[in-house]
Enzyme design. Sequence first.
Site, PDB file in Angstrom:
ATOM      1  N   SER A 139       0.862  -1.186   0.000  1.00  0.00           N
ATOM      2  CA  SER A 139       0.000   0.000   0.000  1.00  0.00           C
ATOM      3  C   SER A 139       0.890   1.223   0.000  1.00  0.00           C
ATOM      4  O   SER A 139       2.044   1.169   0.444  1.00  0.00           O
ATOM      5  CB  SER A 139      -0.876   0.010   1.256  1.00  0.00           C
ATOM      6  OG  SER A 139      -1.553   1.250   1.413  1.00  0.00           O
ATOM      7  N   TYR A 152      -1.547   0.232  10.697  1.00  0.00           N
ATOM      8  CA  TYR A 152      -1.525  -0.168   9.278  1.00  0.00           C
ATOM      9  C   TYR A 152      -0.255   0.335   8.608  1.00  0.00           C
ATOM     10  O   TYR A 152       0.383  -0.397   7.843  1.00  0.00           O
ATOM     11  CB  TYR A 152      -2.769   0.383   8.580  1.00  0.00           C
ATOM     12  CG  TYR A 152      -2.976  -0.139   7.180  1.00  0.00           C
ATOM     13  CD1 TYR A 152      -3.061  -1.510   6.931  1.00  0.00           C
ATOM     14  CD2 TYR A 152      -3.105   0.733   6.101  1.00  0.00           C
ATOM     15  CE1 TYR A 152      -3.268  -1.998   5.643  1.00  0.00           C
ATOM     16  CE2 TYR A 152      -3.314   0.257   4.818  1.00  0.00           C
ATOM     17  CZ  TYR A 152      -3.396  -1.104   4.597  1.00  0.00           C
ATOM     18  OH  TYR A 152      -3.592  -1.577   3.314  1.00  0.00           O
TER      19      TYR A 152
END
Length: 259
Positions: A139, A152
């Site tokens: 990501s 995250y």
Amino acid sequence: MGTKRVVVTGASSGIGAATVRLFRERGWDVVGVARRADRLAALAAETGAAVFTADLTRQADVDALRDFLAASGPVHALVNNAGGALGLDSVENSSIDDWAWMFEINVLAVKRVTSAVLPLLRAAIRAGGGSADIVTVTSIAGHVAYLGGGGYNAAKFAAHALMEVLRLELNGEPIRVIEVAPGMVRTDEFGLVRFGGDEEKAAAAYAGVPNPLTAEDIAETIVSSVERPAHVNLDLITIKPVAQAAPTRIARGPLLPKP
């Protein structure tokens, strides 16, 4: 050499399912891996892909996957796609259990599956496969920190580092290590998982954003990177919608030239 075979994790929905579909359309044999057997069965019926039910946070399940793959044919490519986010709380206030889950699925599962499949990739090369590929979907959160991203961000930064080190370790072997780092992708489940099933919060993230990426956009990126000539390695592919300049710099409303 006959048809190549690819393993795709997180295959029951979103990017994983789209990737399975596109590899099948391109003539690959595919093994889709995920926890939800019913979703996998539907995907198998739709695409003709083989499927394997596994929780990649459990070593026993990954060992069983390895044994299934070894017994059922060569493996030429691995797509580590399984992952996810939980919450947008601060580092101070966020749940340690949420962090543990994010590390398990985004980092440790990638390590488990990669360790299990690497010997199979080498075996396929020795049998005449020419080369092999390991693709991991991370990501932009693994490259740029943002408020609320603590757990995250940390997990995806770790997944990025894992791929960087793996590429160094595999230097000298005909195995490409490819990292695909998407920005804003609108899928059915990512936001729902992040916000504990709150549909309103999940939808708000995309409100007014013109043309966020789709699962199919990322699948196309994954498949095209694997189908490049064998000497070409796309080490890191960052892909964002035009409306997104950075994780938290997102245009909402029509994209128009300045006057």
